[in-house]
Structure formats: C-alpha cells, structure tokens
Enzyme design. Structure first.
Site, mmCIF file in Angstrom:
data_model
loop_
_atom_site.group_PDB
_atom_site.id
_atom_site.type_symbol
_atom_site.label_atom_id
_atom_site.label_comp_id
_atom_site.label_asym_id
_atom_site.label_seq_id
_atom_site.Cartn_x
_atom_site.Cartn_y
_atom_site.Cartn_z
ATOM 1 N N GLU A 108 4.540 4.194 -3.887
ATOM 2 C CA GLU A 108 4.723 2.857 -4.450
ATOM 3 C C GLU A 108 5.933 2.801 -5.377
ATOM 4 O OE1 GLU A 108 0.484 0.746 -4.548
ATOM 5 O OE2 GLU A 108 0.454 2.698 -5.544
ATOM 6 N N GLU A 128 -4.820 6.454 -0.803
ATOM 7 C CA GLU A 128 -5.840 5.908 -1.698
ATOM 8 C C GLU A 128 -7.207 5.728 -1.035
ATOM 9 O OE1 GLU A 128 -2.069 4.753 -3.915
ATOM 10 O OE2 GLU A 128 -2.681 5.028 -1.834
#
Length: 254
Positions: A108, A128
C-alpha cells in the site's frame, strides 16, 4: 527524523529509508510518524524536487508490525494515514525503490507512490485476508485503478505474492532492475524528474492525481486553476530563456 526513518538529500533528490531491517521494515508508530515528518519537511524544502522511498537491508516493507498491533500500536498518522503516507502522499513526485518484499501495508505504501522501480527478485502482495484483516490503507481501492479489474481482484482475494515481472507486465512497475539495483534505478529516474521545474512537477502531479474525479464539463476549468499560474511563473520564463539561449535552465521554484 528518528532512527527508524532515515533521510538523505543530494542533487535535488531525497531518499527516505525505512530502517527496521530486523523486522523486515514492518511499519510501527515511530516509522509512521517518521515518514509523515519526512514528507512534511521535504514538501517544503526548495532544494528537493523528487523523493525516493525505500527500505533498508534488502526488503522494502513487510507491512504493519503485527506484534505492535496486538499491543495497541496503530501506525497511522492523522492527516497522513497508514505509514504516514497512504491517505496524503507528498505534493512532490514520489518514487518507490523496491527490493525483497512489499507486502500488505508495504504494498500500500508502493501504491501511494507515483513511479515504481523494483528488483527482479521483489515480491508484492496483499495478504491481509490470510490474517483476518482488510487492506484498508488504500490497497484495494488503488489497485483496481492501476491494473485490470480481474487481476486486481485475484491479488486482493488470494493474498498471494506476485513477482515484479508480472506487475511490470501489468504496468504497475515502471522499471525492473537486477537484484540489488532498485535504489540505483530509482535514483536515476528521480534525478531525471528532478531536473525539471519544481512548480511544473507539482502541478503536473496534482492534475494527474485529481483529474480522475473530474467530469468532462469541468476538467479544463479545474486544470486551468492549477496550471495557469505556472505559465506566469519565473521558472516558465527561465525555461523559455534557457531554450532560446541553448543552456541548462536554472530553476528557482518561483
């Protein structure tokens, strides 16, 4: 800056290094605050036109420090987001130099950059879901805007790792270097960028980023609000004069 985040400036380019190699540069609170402070300072410095973000010890960033997370350490900075970056990147061009892993929050951070240079051994992913989490620091919003929808879905839903070569094919990675060469490649690209006029660079980045949300009816008016002042700048006059006189321009950022 703290020991967890190092900043060096040379020739108009700043290098911001996440310095937790013992933890694969996982982002904790001090890292997030260090990156945010670095970006705040570098955005204001007249001697910096481009920024490189990298990690120490052969790894870019393995994401959020899960041990810290369990102890209540949230690596989020108000106004900047995760890692001090993802919700509010700097105004200046930001180049990622990726060696090793760029996973979860590390990926990210990469997606918050404008240009990406990666080693041929680099791996990217949003794991995740494998940890019961969601890539909520911009990853699952930015990724479908950068690569084809179904590929973005595969990366987001599987949580698997993907090589730099694959992301280069998809256009998310700009350049692939030999192992160990990502920082040198990023610096080469950043210096090419930094040779240009700083006001023009900042305005160009702002238009590219913000125009995705502009309607057809408003896009030229909104572009004019950002671009028109640049045409009246001292740097614009200097650029024209340097071209006419066949010499390198001397930018002042004014």
């Amino acid at each position: 800056m703290s020991d967890e985040v190092l900043v060096e400036v040379d020739g108009g380019v700043a290098v911001v290094t996440i310095n937790r190699p013992q933890a694969r540069n996982a982002v904790n609170g001090p890292v997030a605050r260090g990156i945010a402070a670095a970006m705040d300072e570098l955005d204001e410095r007249k001697d910096v036109s481009a920024i490189v973000l990298t990690g120490a010890g052969g790894t870019f960033c393995a994401g959020m420090d899960l041990k810290g997370f369990l102890n209540g350490d949230m690596p989020v900075v108000e106004g900047r987001g995760f890692g001090g970056l993802t919700e509010n990147p700097p105004k200046k061009p930001l180049v990622a130099a990726v060696e090793g892993y760029a996973l979860a929050g590390g990926f990210e951070l990469v997606l918050s950059c404008d240009v990406v240079v990666a080693s041929e051994e680099a791996k990217f992913g949003l794991p995740e879901p494998k940890r019961g989490l969601v890539a909520a620091a911009g990853g699952i919003m930015r990724l479908p805007r950068r690569i084809p929808y179904h590929v973005a879905m595969e990366i987001a839903l599987t949580g698997d790792h993907y090589p730099a070569a694959r992301l280069y094919e998809l256009g998310l990675v700009n350049r692939v270097t030999p192992a160990g060469g990502a920082l040198a490649g990023a610096l080469e690209l950043a210096r090419t960028i930094a040779a240009n006029a700083p006001l023009a660079l900042a305005a160009t980045k702002k238009i590219v980023v913000e125009s995705a949300d502009w309607s057809r009816e408003e896009m030229f008016a909104k572009q004019g609000e950002i671009a028109n002042p640049i045409f009246g700048s001292a740097d614009a006059m200097e650029g024209a004069a340097a071209f006419a006189e066949k010499r390198p321009p001397r930018w002042t950022g004014a």
